[in-house]
Design an enzyme around this catalytic site. Structure first.
Site, PDB file in Angstrom:
ATOM      1  N   LYS A 179      30.726  50.062  27.406  1.00 56.89           N
ATOM      2  CA  LYS A 179      30.847  51.329  28.137  1.00 56.89           C
ATOM      3  C   LYS A 179      30.087  52.445  27.429  1.00 56.89           C
ATOM      4  O   LYS A 179      29.531  53.344  28.075  1.00 56.89           O
ATOM      5  CB  LYS A 179      32.320  51.684  28.310  1.00 56.89           C
ATOM      6  CG  LYS A 179      33.051  50.706  29.240  1.00 56.89           C
ATOM      7  CD  LYS A 179      34.554  50.858  29.140  1.00 56.89           C
ATOM      8  CE  LYS A 179      35.272  49.947  30.116  1.00 56.89           C
ATOM      9  NZ  LYS A 179      36.724  49.902  29.899  1.00 56.89           N
TER      10      LYS A 179
ATOM     11  N   VAL B 129      32.399  52.085  33.918  1.00 62.91           N
ATOM     12  CA  VAL B 129      32.900  52.893  32.800  1.00 62.91           C
ATOM     13  C   VAL B 129      33.975  53.836  33.330  1.00 62.91           C
ATOM     14  O   VAL B 129      33.711  54.628  34.236  1.00 62.91           O
ATOM     15  CB  VAL B 129      31.782  53.733  32.141  1.00 62.91           C
ATOM     16  CG1 VAL B 129      32.322  54.459  30.916  1.00 62.91           C
ATOM     17  CG2 VAL B 129      30.579  52.882  31.776  1.00 62.91           C
TER      18      VAL B 129
ATOM     19  N   ASP C  91      34.461  45.769  24.782  1.00 62.97           N
ATOM     20  CA  ASP C  91      34.468  46.440  26.091  1.00 62.97           C
ATOM     21  C   ASP C  91      34.083  47.919  25.931  1.00 62.97           C
ATOM     22  O   ASP C  91      33.284  48.463  26.710  1.00 62.97           O
ATOM     23  CB  ASP C  91      35.877  46.292  26.702  1.00 62.97           C
ATOM     24  CG  ASP C  91      36.026  47.004  28.025  1.00 62.97           C
ATOM     25  OD1 ASP C  91      35.603  46.445  29.049  1.00 62.97           O
ATOM     26  OD2 ASP C  91      36.552  48.134  28.029  1.00 62.97           O
TER      27      ASP C  91
ATOM     28  N   LYS D 270      30.617  45.942  33.397  1.00 64.82           N
ATOM     29  CA  LYS D 270      29.996  46.703  32.290  1.00 64.82           C
ATOM     30  C   LYS D 270      29.241  45.801  31.322  1.00 64.82           C
ATOM     31  O   LYS D 270      28.216  46.221  30.773  1.00 64.82           O
ATOM     32  CB  LYS D 270      31.036  47.527  31.542  1.00 64.82           C
ATOM     33  CG  LYS D 270      32.212  46.753  31.000  1.00 64.82           C
ATOM     34  CD  LYS D 270      33.446  47.068  31.798  1.00 64.82           C
ATOM     35  CE  LYS D 270      34.491  46.000  31.605  1.00 64.82           C
ATOM     36  NZ  LYS D 270      35.689  46.242  32.382  1.00 64.82           N
TER      37      LYS D 270
ATOM     38  N   GLY E 195      42.659  48.790  35.916  1.00 66.59           N
ATOM     39  CA  GLY E 195      43.632  48.477  36.958  1.00 66.59           C
ATOM     40  C   GLY E 195      42.949  48.275  38.301  1.00 66.59           C
ATOM     41  O   GLY E 195      41.832  48.732  38.532  1.00 66.59           O
TER      42      GLY E 195
ATOM     43  N   VAL F  32      40.151  43.128  40.631  1.00 67.63           N
ATOM     44  CA  VAL F  32      39.386  44.229  41.228  1.00 67.63           C
ATOM     45  C   VAL F  32      38.879  43.834  42.618  1.00 67.63           C
ATOM     46  O   VAL F  32      38.956  44.632  43.567  1.00 67.63           O
ATOM     47  CB  VAL F  32      38.214  44.643  40.304  1.00 67.63           C
ATOM     48  CG1 VAL F  32      37.362  45.718  40.966  1.00 67.63           C
ATOM     49  CG2 VAL F  32      38.749  45.140  38.962  1.00 67.63           C
TER      50      VAL F  32
HETATM   51  N1  HSE Z   1      39.817  45.868  30.133  1.00 62.43           N
HETATM   52  C1  HSE Z   1      39.311  47.143  30.524  1.00 62.43           C
HETATM   53  C2  HSE Z   1      40.195  48.230  29.956  1.00 62.43           C
HETATM   54  C3  HSE Z   1      39.282  47.211  32.022  1.00 62.43           C
HETATM   55  O1  HSE Z   1      41.284  47.911  29.482  1.00 62.43           O
HETATM   56  O2  HSE Z   1      39.808  49.395  29.942  1.00 62.43           O
HETATM   57  C4  HSE Z   1      38.517  48.352  32.568  1.00 62.43           C
HETATM   58  O3  HSE Z   1      37.198  48.365  32.173  1.00 62.43           O
END
Ligand code: HSE
Length: 374
Positions: free
Chosen positions: A188, A115, A184, A88, A285, A11
């Site tokens: 979020k 998010v 993850d 996040k 991405g 990123v």
């Molecule tokens: N690893 C996370 C996903 C990246 O696959 O959504 C973006 O938050």
């Protein structure tokens, strides 16, 4: 805007490239562990170089992880610098500390890319809240899981091959357990629910089940019955009674969630006057995520910060019931709650989210998915 950029991974590099094309902002410093040479930008291993540079008004944090990311962001706010972050895990963990501190220090803080990657979900949720009571948020929030489930369903890939592809495409976290175990998505959901409801959810009370144990045989059973499996986050505010959970969920064809391909996300809110609004886009991405980081910087230049108001800590009640598909371990509880069998897999009678997740924690190699509501 003069920027100190913390992190130069997938990123960070995207953010750097997008900002390099602009005239209203400039990356003056990059904090990076690796050796790196950049034209017109200084590179350091030492955050103090950025902190002590009074010409830096904004810190962009895209390092990921809790520490030292939180410590750096905190120091930046204390030093009067605005902050944009895509992290996040950090925002979910320190929401209660970061937002009040930013207000106290009169600095701006934004985290839209944390998010939904490239979707302007949090920015729009913040706008919705200006005039709406939001009763539900959630949906497909993890690009890696959606990629895996989609490629198992539509391309017949094994779980392992689909995960490897998602990693090669740069969607997965450094440790993909965070994606496939639902962590993850949990982060979020916490951020989204806090913004949507103006509270601070007790995040430790959120039951989380991921997709690690899904197998081709599960997908074949779903496909034969016209169902598609997605990893779904749900948070609800029903008149001050809050629920939140993350779990694989089955959708019949025709539901928008069933059609979400590849690494895309589909995030939904329910407002009291606007009704259902869904937001679709690339949830992971380099460039989609970098896009929202730069959008936040533009908002900061315009003087718009914060997601608030933040509120009191609230506890959860997860008594909502679903029938579940369960394949793996069995015991007397599952037998007593069996409604029917699908080639050996159990379809349960309606059981509460709390009861199913409690059982699942004692049978960690079992795969379970919520059935569509009748
Ligand atoms: N690893 C996370 C996903 C990246 O696959 O959504 C973006 O938050």
């Amino acid at each position: 805007m003069r920027i100190g950029l913390l992190g130069f991974g997938t990123v960070g590099r995207g953010v750097y490239e997008l900002i390099s094309q602009r005239t209203d902002m400039k990356v003056k410093w990059v904090l990076c562990r690796r050796e790196l040479t950049l034209r017109d930008t200084k590179v350091t291993h030492d955050f103090q170089d950025i902190l002590k540079d009074d010409t830096i008004d904004t810190v962009i944090e895209v390092m990921g992880g809790l520490h030292p990311a939180y410590d750096y962001v905190r120091q930046a706010i204390l030093a009067g610098k605005n902050v944009v972050t895509a992290n996040k895990a950090m925002v979910a963990a320190f929401y209660d500390q970061l937002l009040p501190l930013a207000e106290e220090k009169d600095v701006l803080f934004r985290c839209t890319a944390s998010v939904g990657g490239g979707i302007g979900w949090l920015s729009e949720l913040e706008r919705v809240r200006r005039i709406e009571t939001v009763s539900r948020v959630g949906g497909i929030m993890n690009g890696t899981c959606n990629y895996i489930l989609d490629h198992m369903t539509r391309r017949g890939l094994s779980y392992g091959d689909a995960l490897r592809q998602a990693q090669e495409l740069g969607y997965a976290e450094a440790d993909p357990s965070s994606d496939v175990d639902g962590i993850d998505t949990w982060h979020k959901l916490v951020i989204s629910a806090n913004v949507a409801f103006g509270v601070s959810l007790n995040r430790e009370q959120i039951p989380v089940a991921g997709i690690r144990h899904i197998a081709a045989e599960d997908v074949a059973r779903f496909t034969a019955r016209g169902l598609t499996c997605k990893l779904i986050a749900t948070a609800k505010n029903q008149g001050g009674s809050f629920s939140a959970y993350v779990q694989p969920t089955l959708y019949p064809a025709g539901e928008p969630e069933a059609a979400v391909p590849a690494n895309f996300n589909l995030i939904t809110l329910e407002g009291n006057t606007s009704g259902r609004q869904s937001f679709f886009g690339q949830g992971a991405g380099r460039y989609p995520t970098a896009y929202n980081v730069v959008q936040d910087c533009v908002d900061l230049i315009g003087g718009t910060g914060f997601y608030g108001p933040w509120g009191q800590k609230v506890s959860l009640t997860n008594e909502e019931t679903y029938s579940y598909y369960v394949r793996g371990d069995t015991d007397s509880w599952l037998e007593a709650n069996t409604k029917e069998l699908w080639d050996g897999a159990v379809i349960t009678k309606p059981v509460s989210v709390t009861n199913l997740h409690t059982w699942l924690r004692e049978h960690p190699c079992t795969f379970a998915a919520a059935m569509p509501k009748a």
